[in-house]
Design a protein around this motif. Structure first.
Motif, PDB file in Angstrom:
ATOM      1  N   GLU A  53      -4.772 -43.056 -40.856  1.00  0.00           N
ATOM      2  CA  GLU A  53      -4.782 -43.946 -39.513  1.00  0.00           C
ATOM      3  C   GLU A  53      -4.859 -45.434 -39.632  1.00  0.00           C
ATOM      4  O   GLU A  53      -4.289 -46.084 -39.005  1.00  0.00           O
ATOM      5  N   GLU A  54      -5.606 -45.674 -40.447  1.00  0.00           N
ATOM      6  CA  GLU A  54      -5.735 -47.121 -40.836  1.00  0.00           C
ATOM      7  C   GLU A  54      -4.508 -47.803 -41.168  1.00  0.00           C
ATOM      8  O   GLU A  54      -4.158 -48.930 -40.977  1.00  0.00           O
ATOM      9  N   GLU A  55      -3.754 -47.092 -42.163  1.00  0.00           N
ATOM     10  CA  GLU A  55      -2.388 -47.416 -42.724  1.00  0.00           C
ATOM     11  C   GLU A  55      -1.255 -47.793 -41.546  1.00  0.00           C
ATOM     12  O   GLU A  55      -0.501 -48.384 -41.413  1.00  0.00           O
ATOM     13  N   ARG A  56      -1.571 -46.523 -40.436  1.00  0.00           N
ATOM     14  CA  ARG A  56      -0.541 -46.584 -39.567  1.00  0.00           C
ATOM     15  C   ARG A  56      -0.883 -48.012 -38.683  1.00  0.00           C
ATOM     16  O   ARG A  56       0.099 -48.553 -38.200  1.00  0.00           O
ATOM     17  N   GLN A  57      -1.973 -48.233 -38.456  1.00  0.00           N
ATOM     18  CA  GLN A  57      -2.522 -49.348 -37.826  1.00  0.00           C
ATOM     19  C   GLN A  57      -1.750 -50.828 -38.287  1.00  0.00           C
ATOM     20  O   GLN A  57      -1.382 -51.538 -37.625  1.00  0.00           O
ATOM     21  N   LEU A  58      -2.114 -50.770 -39.666  1.00  0.00           N
ATOM     22  CA  LEU A  58      -1.356 -51.651 -40.484  1.00  0.00           C
ATOM     23  C   LEU A  58       0.027 -51.867 -40.370  1.00  0.00           C
ATOM     24  O   LEU A  58       0.587 -53.033 -40.240  1.00  0.00           O
ATOM     25  N   PHE A  59       0.663 -50.646 -40.547  1.00  0.00           N
ATOM     26  CA  PHE A  59       2.194 -50.683 -40.296  1.00  0.00           C
ATOM     27  C   PHE A  59       2.662 -51.380 -38.810  1.00  0.00           C
ATOM     28  O   PHE A  59       3.453 -51.884 -38.858  1.00  0.00           O
ATOM     29  N   ARG A  60       1.902 -50.776 -37.893  1.00  0.00           N
ATOM     30  CA  ARG A  60       2.412 -51.303 -36.631  1.00  0.00           C
ATOM     31  C   ARG A  60       2.071 -52.745 -36.401  1.00  0.00           C
ATOM     32  O   ARG A  60       2.995 -53.678 -35.815  1.00  0.00           O
ATOM     33  N   VAL A  61       0.924 -53.593 -36.883  1.00  0.00           N
ATOM     34  CA  VAL A  61       0.777 -54.821 -36.795  1.00  0.00           C
ATOM     35  C   VAL A  61       1.712 -55.523 -37.720  1.00  0.00           C
ATOM     36  O   VAL A  61       2.041 -56.490 -37.391  1.00  0.00           O
ATOM     37  N   ALA A  62       2.185 -55.048 -38.854  1.00  0.00           N
ATOM     38  CA  ALA A  62       2.921 -55.766 -39.767  1.00  0.00           C
ATOM     39  C   ALA A  62       4.573 -55.694 -38.913  1.00  0.00           C
ATOM     40  O   ALA A  62       5.134 -56.737 -38.887  1.00  0.00           O
ATOM     41  N   HIS A  63       4.626 -54.693 -38.490  1.00  0.00           N
ATOM     42  CA  HIS A  63       6.144 -54.364 -37.853  1.00  0.00           C
ATOM     43  C   HIS A  63       6.162 -55.302 -36.600  1.00  0.00           C
ATOM     44  O   HIS A  63       7.097 -56.120 -36.342  1.00  0.00           O
ATOM     45  N   ASP A  64       5.169 -55.303 -35.773  1.00  0.00           N
ATOM     46  CA  ASP A  64       5.059 -56.168 -34.631  1.00  0.00           C
ATOM     47  C   ASP A  64       5.150 -57.765 -34.961  1.00  0.00           C
ATOM     48  O   ASP A  64       5.886 -58.354 -34.351  1.00  0.00           O
ATOM     49  N   SER A  65       4.376 -58.094 -35.914  1.00  0.00           N
ATOM     50  CA  SER A  65       4.439 -59.582 -36.255  1.00  0.00           C
ATOM     51  C   SER A  65       6.020 -60.099 -36.959  1.00  0.00           C
ATOM     52  O   SER A  65       6.447 -61.036 -36.738  1.00  0.00           O
ATOM     53  N   SER A  66       6.627 -58.739 -37.585  1.00  0.00           N
ATOM     54  CA  SER A  66       7.872 -59.201 -38.097  1.00  0.00           C
ATOM     55  C   SER A  66       8.830 -59.598 -36.930  1.00  0.00           C
ATOM     56  O   SER A  66       9.681 -60.529 -36.867  1.00  0.00           O
ATOM     57  N   LYS A  67       8.655 -58.586 -35.926  1.00  0.00           N
ATOM     58  CA  LYS A  67       9.493 -58.762 -34.855  1.00  0.00           C
ATOM     59  C   LYS A  67       9.219 -59.951 -34.211  1.00  0.00           C
ATOM     60  O   LYS A  67      10.145 -60.796 -33.570  1.00  0.00           O
ATOM     61  N   ALA A  68       7.946 -60.314 -33.988  1.00  0.00           N
ATOM     62  CA  ALA A  68       7.757 -61.681 -33.246  1.00  0.00           C
ATOM     63  C   ALA A  68       8.214 -62.894 -34.031  1.00  0.00           C
ATOM     64  O   ALA A  68       8.738 -63.896 -33.303  1.00  0.00           O
ATOM     65  N   ILE A  69       8.186 -62.871 -35.321  1.00  0.00           N
ATOM     66  CA  ILE A  69       8.625 -64.026 -36.071  1.00  0.00           C
ATOM     67  C   ILE A  69      10.058 -64.018 -35.965  1.00  0.00           C
ATOM     68  O   ILE A  69      10.716 -65.117 -35.865  1.00  0.00           O
ATOM     69  N   LYS A  70      10.820 -63.025 -35.894  1.00  0.00           N
ATOM     70  CA  LYS A  70      12.360 -62.922 -35.737  1.00  0.00           C
ATOM     71  C   LYS A  70      12.797 -63.365 -34.506  1.00  0.00           C
ATOM     72  O   LYS A  70      13.654 -64.262 -34.279  1.00  0.00           O
ATOM     73  N   GLN A  71      12.034 -63.070 -33.170  1.00  0.00           N
ATOM     74  CA  GLN A  71      12.076 -63.502 -32.348  1.00  0.00           C
ATOM     75  C   GLN A  71      11.960 -64.953 -32.093  1.00  0.00           C
ATOM     76  O   GLN A  71      12.780 -65.484 -31.520  1.00  0.00           O
ATOM     77  N   TYR A  72      10.948 -65.407 -32.601  1.00  0.00           N
ATOM     78  CA  TYR A  72      10.685 -66.899 -32.671  1.00  0.00           C
ATOM     79  C   TYR A  72      11.610 -67.911 -33.301  1.00  0.00           C
ATOM     80  O   TYR A  72      12.073 -68.754 -32.910  1.00  0.00           O
ATOM     81  N   MET A  73      12.230 -67.048 -34.301  1.00  0.00           N
ATOM     82  CA  MET A  73      13.102 -68.011 -35.260  1.00  0.00           C
ATOM     83  C   MET A  73      14.466 -67.681 -34.446  1.00  0.00           C
ATOM     84  O   MET A  73      15.092 -68.988 -34.665  1.00  0.00           O
ATOM     85  N   GLY A  74      14.934 -66.962 -33.760  1.00  0.00           N
ATOM     86  CA  GLY A  74      16.021 -66.704 -33.001  1.00  0.00           C
ATOM     87  C   GLY A  74      16.030 -67.783 -32.048  1.00  0.00           C
ATOM     88  O   GLY A  74      16.897 -68.434 -31.563  1.00  0.00           O
ATOM     89  N   VAL A  75      14.653 -68.107 -31.221  1.00  0.00           N
ATOM     90  CA  VAL A  75      14.671 -68.945 -30.133  1.00  0.00           C
ATOM     91  C   VAL A  75      14.677 -70.263 -30.589  1.00  0.00           C
ATOM     92  O   VAL A  75      15.350 -71.068 -29.960  1.00  0.00           O
ATOM     93  N   ARG A  76      14.132 -70.459 -31.802  1.00  0.00           N
ATOM     94  CA  ARG A  76      14.247 -71.889 -32.390  1.00  0.00           C
ATOM     95  C   ARG A  76      15.857 -72.407 -32.815  1.00  0.00           C
ATOM     96  O   ARG A  76      16.049 -73.254 -32.425  1.00  0.00           O
ATOM     97  N   GLU A  77      16.235 -71.321 -33.416  1.00  0.00           N
ATOM     98  CA  GLU A  77      17.818 -71.639 -33.827  1.00  0.00           C
ATOM     99  C   GLU A  77      18.617 -71.590 -32.467  1.00  0.00           C
ATOM    100  O   GLU A  77      19.667 -72.435 -32.739  1.00  0.00           O
ATOM    101  N   GLY A  78      18.481 -70.969 -31.424  1.00  0.00           N
ATOM    102  CA  GLY A  78      19.326 -71.114 -30.408  1.00  0.00           C
ATOM    103  C   GLY A  78      19.052 -72.184 -29.523  1.00  0.00           C
ATOM    104  O   GLY A  78      19.892 -73.027 -28.774  1.00  0.00           O
ATOM    105  N   LYS A  79      17.871 -73.272 -29.919  1.00  0.00           N
ATOM    106  CA  LYS A  79      17.590 -74.450 -29.124  1.00  0.00           C
ATOM    107  C   LYS A  79      18.275 -75.493 -29.749  1.00  0.00           C
ATOM    108  O   LYS A  79      18.555 -76.747 -29.372  1.00  0.00           O
ATOM    109  N   LYS A  80      18.731 -75.441 -31.170  1.00  0.00           N
ATOM    110  CA  LYS A  80      19.373 -76.506 -31.876  1.00  0.00           C
ATOM    111  C   LYS A  80      20.723 -76.863 -31.484  1.00  0.00           C
ATOM    112  O   LYS A  80      21.554 -76.152 -30.839  1.00  0.00           O
TER     113      LYS A  80
END
Length: 182
Positions: free
Chosen positions: A155-182
């Motif tokens: 269970e603790e590892e599943r929570q770790l996976f969820r947090v890491a996956h969600d943060s990875s998605k958020a970073i990709k989304q942020y980088m996509g938004v930043r690159e789209g504004k250039k």
């Protein structure tokens, strides 16, 4: 952990093997296979962590005899420790205990097992690195070997996976938004 933490409650509900050192009147119902109203000395039972811990630290009035002695649970047995030493990524922790690391933490609070502590720390480090890699590479996580690894996460590892996956998605989304504004 908080009093209301469901993971702490579920960890405390996991079973520990123990042996009664004294006769205990009126607790025979804990031993489902016995019709006796009492538990006899030498009886081996699986008790929830919270109850086993309380009985292990309590002593009979007027004596120094412990009520029970605790054994290492099968989820943390030497066989499991050897498998974790060999390659922690191949062990399905979920099948051993849904809250494996929580159980390990509670057991380490009751036993002085330096080797078990080292095994758990090293296993967590290696497995966390694998989890982080799979969380940042979700396409690779679907394949057979990686999928089997993810299904075996406790269970603790599943929570770790969820947090890491969600943060990875958020970073990709942020980088996509930043690159789209250039």
């Amino acid at each position: 952990m908080s009093y209301y933490d469901i993971d702490a409650i579920l960890t405390d509900a996991q079973k520990l093997p123990c042996t009664f050192e004294v006769d205990v009147p009126g607790l025979g119902y804990l031993e489902s296979s016995s019709s006796s109203p009492d538990i006899k000395a030498g009886t081996r039972l699986q008790l929830p962590v919270w109850l086993a811990e309380m009985l292990a630290v309590s002593q009979r009035l007027g004596t120094l005899t412990n009520v029970i002695t605790l054994d290492i649970p099968s989820a943390l047995s030497p066989r499991v420790q050897n498998a974790l030493k060999a390659d922690p990524r191949t062990v399905e922790l979920r099948s051993l205990a849904t809250h494996f690391y929580g159980l390990g933490q509670r057991v380490l609070g009751l036993f002085e097992e330096d080797e078990l502590c080292e095994v758990l720390i090293n296993s967590y480090k290696l497995r966390a690195a694998e989890i982080a890699d799979l969380a940042h590479n979700p396409q690779g996580a679907i394949s057979g070997e990686a999928g089997a690894f993810l299904r075996g996460l406790e269970e603790e590892e599943r929570q770790l996976f969820r947090v890491a996956h969600d943060s990875s998605k958020a970073i990709k989304q942020y980088m996509g938004v930043r690159e789209g504004k250039k």
